[in-house]
Design an enzyme around this catalytic site. Structure first.
Site, PDB file in Angstrom:
ATOM      1  N   HIS A 313       0.850  -1.186   0.000  1.00  0.00           N
ATOM      2  CA  HIS A 313       0.000   0.000   0.000  1.00  0.00           C
ATOM      3  C   HIS A 313       0.884   1.234   0.000  1.00  0.00           C
ATOM      4  O   HIS A 313       1.948   1.225   0.631  1.00  0.00           O
ATOM      5  CB  HIS A 313      -0.908  -0.001   1.238  1.00  0.00           C
ATOM      6  CG  HIS A 313      -2.070   0.908   1.107  1.00  0.00           C
ATOM      7  ND1 HIS A 313      -1.983   2.243   1.407  1.00  0.00           N
ATOM      8  CD2 HIS A 313      -3.338   0.688   0.678  1.00  0.00           C
ATOM      9  CE1 HIS A 313      -3.155   2.804   1.177  1.00  0.00           C
ATOM     10  NE2 HIS A 313      -3.991   1.885   0.721  1.00  0.00           N
ATOM     11  N   ASP A 371      -7.983  -5.616   0.354  1.00  0.00           N
ATOM     12  CA  ASP A 371      -8.453  -6.449  -0.751  1.00  0.00           C
ATOM     13  C   ASP A 371      -8.055  -7.911  -0.616  1.00  0.00           C
ATOM     14  O   ASP A 371      -8.573  -8.762  -1.329  1.00  0.00           O
ATOM     15  CB  ASP A 371      -7.909  -5.915  -2.075  1.00  0.00           C
ATOM     16  CG  ASP A 371      -8.533  -4.579  -2.390  1.00  0.00           C
ATOM     17  OD1 ASP A 371      -9.723  -4.422  -2.092  1.00  0.00           O
ATOM     18  OD2 ASP A 371      -7.826  -3.705  -2.911  1.00  0.00           O
TER      19      ASP A 371
HETATM   20  N1  ACO Z   1       4.030  -7.670  -4.670  1.00  0.00           N
HETATM   21  C1  ACO Z   1       5.368  -7.671  -4.852  1.00  0.00           C
HETATM   22  N2  ACO Z   1       6.155  -6.584  -4.711  1.00  0.00           N
HETATM   23  C2  ACO Z   1       5.549  -5.450  -4.359  1.00  0.00           C
HETATM   24  C3  ACO Z   1       4.160  -5.369  -4.143  1.00  0.00           C
HETATM   25  C4  ACO Z   1       3.402  -6.541  -4.303  1.00  0.00           C
HETATM   26  N3  ACO Z   1       2.090  -6.541  -4.111  1.00  0.00           N
HETATM   27  N4  ACO Z   1       3.832  -4.100  -3.821  1.00  0.00           N
HETATM   28  C5  ACO Z   1       4.972  -3.395  -3.830  1.00  0.00           C
HETATM   29  N5  ACO Z   1       6.023  -4.194  -4.154  1.00  0.00           N
HETATM   30  C6  ACO Z   1       7.451  -3.818  -4.204  1.00  0.00           C
HETATM   31  C7  ACO Z   1       7.721  -2.942  -5.404  1.00  0.00           C
HETATM   32  O1  ACO Z   1       8.093  -3.708  -6.522  1.00  0.00           O
HETATM   33  C8  ACO Z   1       8.862  -2.095  -4.865  1.00  0.00           C
HETATM   34  O2  ACO Z   1      10.035  -2.862  -4.887  1.00  0.00           O
HETATM   35  P1  ACO Z   1      11.488  -2.153  -5.148  1.00  0.00           P
HETATM   36  O3  ACO Z   1      11.660  -1.151  -4.057  1.00  0.00           O
HETATM   37  O4  ACO Z   1      12.469  -3.292  -5.103  1.00  0.00           O
HETATM   38  O5  ACO Z   1      11.400  -1.529  -6.511  1.00  0.00           O
HETATM   39  C9  ACO Z   1       8.505  -1.864  -3.418  1.00  0.00           C
HETATM   40  O6  ACO Z   1       7.709  -3.010  -3.059  1.00  0.00           O
HETATM   41  C10 ACO Z   1       7.732  -0.588  -3.156  1.00  0.00           C
HETATM   42  O7  ACO Z   1       6.533  -0.617  -3.905  1.00  0.00           O
HETATM   43  P2  ACO Z   1       5.973   0.581  -4.800  1.00  0.00           P
HETATM   44  O8  ACO Z   1       5.375   0.012  -6.037  1.00  0.00           O
HETATM   45  O9  ACO Z   1       7.021   1.647  -4.957  1.00  0.00           O
HETATM   46  O10 ACO Z   1       4.844   1.153  -3.856  1.00  0.00           O
HETATM   47  P3  ACO Z   1       3.673   2.104  -4.311  1.00  0.00           P
HETATM   48  O11 ACO Z   1       3.317   2.884  -3.125  1.00  0.00           O
HETATM   49  O12 ACO Z   1       4.006   2.845  -5.554  1.00  0.00           O
HETATM   50  O13 ACO Z   1       2.530   1.055  -4.723  1.00  0.00           O
HETATM   51  C11 ACO Z   1       0.660  -0.396  -4.609  1.00  0.00           C
HETATM   52  C12 ACO Z   1       1.529   0.651  -3.883  1.00  0.00           C
HETATM   53  C13 ACO Z   1       0.256   0.114  -6.019  1.00  0.00           C
HETATM   54  C14 ACO Z   1      -0.616  -0.647  -3.816  1.00  0.00           C
HETATM   55  C15 ACO Z   1       1.501  -1.695  -4.751  1.00  0.00           C
HETATM   56  O14 ACO Z   1       1.850  -2.162  -3.468  1.00  0.00           O
HETATM   57  C16 ACO Z   1       0.732  -2.788  -5.508  1.00  0.00           C
HETATM   58  O15 ACO Z   1       0.722  -2.776  -6.739  1.00  0.00           O
HETATM   59  N6  ACO Z   1       0.087  -3.758  -4.777  1.00  0.00           N
HETATM   60  C17 ACO Z   1      -0.702  -4.804  -5.394  1.00  0.00           C
HETATM   61  C18 ACO Z   1      -2.055  -4.243  -5.842  1.00  0.00           C
HETATM   62  C19 ACO Z   1      -2.991  -3.987  -4.679  1.00  0.00           C
HETATM   63  O16 ACO Z   1      -3.184  -4.838  -3.821  1.00  0.00           O
HETATM   64  N7  ACO Z   1      -3.565  -2.785  -4.687  1.00  0.00           N
HETATM   65  C20 ACO Z   1      -4.591  -2.442  -3.668  1.00  0.00           C
HETATM   66  C21 ACO Z   1      -4.217  -1.190  -2.942  1.00  0.00           C
HETATM   67  S1  ACO Z   1      -5.371  -0.906  -1.653  1.00  0.00           S
HETATM   68  C22 ACO Z   1      -6.725  -0.272  -2.406  1.00  0.00           C
HETATM   69  O17 ACO Z   1      -6.702   0.372  -3.429  1.00  0.00           O
HETATM   70  C23 ACO Z   1      -7.976  -0.481  -1.704  1.00  0.00           C
END
Ligand code: ACO
Length: 436
Positions: A313, A371
């Site tokens: 998140h 979720d």
């Molecule tokens: N699985 C694997 N790796 C992940 C995940 C994941 N679900 N989420 C983040 N990471 C990793 C990223 O690749 C990144 O790695 P790095 O630092 O080596 O490059 C690091 O964790 C940081 O993640 P970011 O993508 O920079 O975080 P951001 O704040 O931009 O994204 C997001 C947040 C979009 C929610 C992301 O965690 C994601 O895509 N999760 C899966 C989708 C999801 O469950 N979304 C629901 C959000 S809650 C809602 O809307 C109700």
């Protein structure tokens, strides 16, 4: 806003004059540096794509402490609201700032329930869609179309119009979602029944047929109501910011909320519950719990493009408090329906356990978000996967409208207009086609 005694000083290494920037304190949470005069005084913009360090507004509605895993609506912890209040109480709180007393509660509930029908003409509009259209495509259209049916509540600058639009949207979203569902399966629409609760009425419109009586199961009704409460608002997330930006042009509330629905659809936001359930189903089909290790290796491999959906998140760097409540609801619903050995739930628990102990997830502070379990609950209730995000939109509508109304009532509000760092071609001359 309360100004702080401390000021930030911005200095430049090229000898340009430095600039003092005011700092404001919130009730809780990080202070903000006011950069509104920055461009006027320095000719420079700030650069923050994705709004990683930018507060786009001041707000009194929802507060999240991502490090602690805390979520407050108007100061009340989500854990207390989920146990002591229902969704319509939560709507009242988000819209008007306080929980209703018993008289306000009765009046508000009645007002919302009296607006649950939609203009009969809307079903002809709905019938124009393909039956296999994604419900979010249908909802984007239907919500936007409300502005074509309710002309007396489209002036965003008129507080009475905003108020009636708020009630209409909260009241009609369940009807529209249920209509979209009934249309997709070829069953007749079920009209709302106002002596049922908000969640009970929605269940009946979804699952009843004209052929037999429908009895609302109170455990499922409570679970659905909790899903609505947990999704009701979440401060300046992507769809809420979209609603604010869209509404900042003075467009009507229905159009602004339709923009929110469109934004919510994406898999990084509201579409994650659908994506999460699809992910669990896929792992299950490949061998279930035995294949978790293999799947996790894919998730950790950056080149695979695979993410653990329902994890991570932007704001929560700790357990999403909504995920805890949803896991509890998930157990209750599965038990009620005799599905306590549901393989997808077992798989989810196993994925969660491994992820919470794995260095990749620990180092990045990735925890389950709301979720992760909401899809399992909805599937058990009998809601098709494709409809999950539409139910999220139904629940989030009150948050969108509360935030929109807060923005319009703010005397400092201006049309939202971000600036850019331009890296394209400077001015050049069009050459005749034969010289290009
Ligand atoms: N699985 C694997 N790796 C992940 C995940 C994941 N679900 N989420 C983040 N990471 C990793 C990223 O690749 C990144 O790695 P790095 O630092 O080596 O490059 C690091 O964790 C940081 O993640 P970011 O993508 O920079 O975080 P951001 O704040 O931009 O994204 C997001 C947040 C979009 C929610 C992301 O965690 C994601 O895509 N999760 C899966 C989708 C999801 O469950 N979304 C629901 C959000 S809650 C809602 O809307 C109700």
């Amino acid at each position: 806003m309360t100004p702080s005694d401390v000021k930030a000083t911005l200095s430049f290494s090229d000898g340009s004059p430095s600039m003092d920037l005011p700092i404001y304190k919130g009730t809780v949470g990080p202070d903000v540096i006011d950069i509104r005069k920055l461009y006027g005084q320095t000719g420079k913009f700030t650069y923050d794509p994705g709004f990683l360090s930018t507060a786009s507004c001041q707000s009194t509605i929802t507060y999240i402490d991502g490090d602690k895993g805390e979520l407050l609506y108007r100061g009340y912890p989500i854990e207390q609201l989920a146990v002591h209040c229902d969704y319509l109480d939560t709507c009242y709180l988000l819209l008007y700032g306080e929980l209703p007393n018993s008289e306000q509660r009765g009046t508000f509930h009645q007002r919302v329930l009296n607006h649950t029908m939609v203009n009969e003409q809307m079903q002809f509009f709905l019938r124009g869609f393909r039956r296999d259209a994604h419900p979010m495509a249908v909802m984007t259209g239907l919500v936007g179309a409300l502005s074509a049916f309710y002309h007396d509540s489209t002036d965003i600058n008129n507080p009475e119009h905003r108020e009636i639009a708020a009630i209409r949207l909260i009241a009609k979203m369940p009807t529209l979602v249920a209509m979209a569902y009934k249309y997709s399966i070829g069953q007749p629409f079920i009209y709302p029944k106002n002596d049922l609760s908000y969640a009970g009425n929605f269940m009946r419109m979804m699952f009843a047929t004209p052929c037999e009586e429908y009895k609302v199961n109170p455990v499922i009704e409570r679970a659905l109501d909790r899903i609505f409460i947990l999704h009701a608002d979440h401060e300046q997330n992507a769809s809420t910011s979209t609603v604010r930006l869209c509404g900042s042009s003075g467009t009507n509330p229905f159009a602004a909320i339709a923009a929110g629905v469109a934004c919510l659809w994406g898999p990084a936001h509201g579409g994650a519950n659908e994506a999460c359930l699809n992910m669990l189903t896929e792992i299950q089909a490949k061998g279930g719990v035995a294949k978790v290790g293999e799947f996790m290796n894919q998730v950790k491999d950056k080149n695979s493009g695979v993410k653990l959906m329902g994890f991570g998140h932007r704001v929560y760097k700790n357990y999403d408090p909504r995920a805890k409540l949803m896991q509890e609801t998930c157990k209750e619903v599965l038990l009620e329906l005799g599905l306590e050995n549901d393989p997808l739930f077992k798989l989810a628990m196993s994925l969660e356990k491994i992820a919470l102990e794995d260095d990749y997830f620990v180092a990045r502070k990735l925890y389950p978000n709301v979720d992760f379990y909401s899809g399992i609950v909805q599937r058990a209730i009998g809601i098709p996967v494709q409809l999950f995000t539409a139910i999220f939109a139904l629940a989030r509508t009150v948050g969108w409208i509360a935030q929109l109304n807060e923005m319009i009532s703010d005397p400092e509000y201006k049309i939202g207009r971000p600036r850019q760092l331009f890296t394209g071609a400077a001015a050049r001359t069009v050459k005749p086609v034969e010289q290009r």
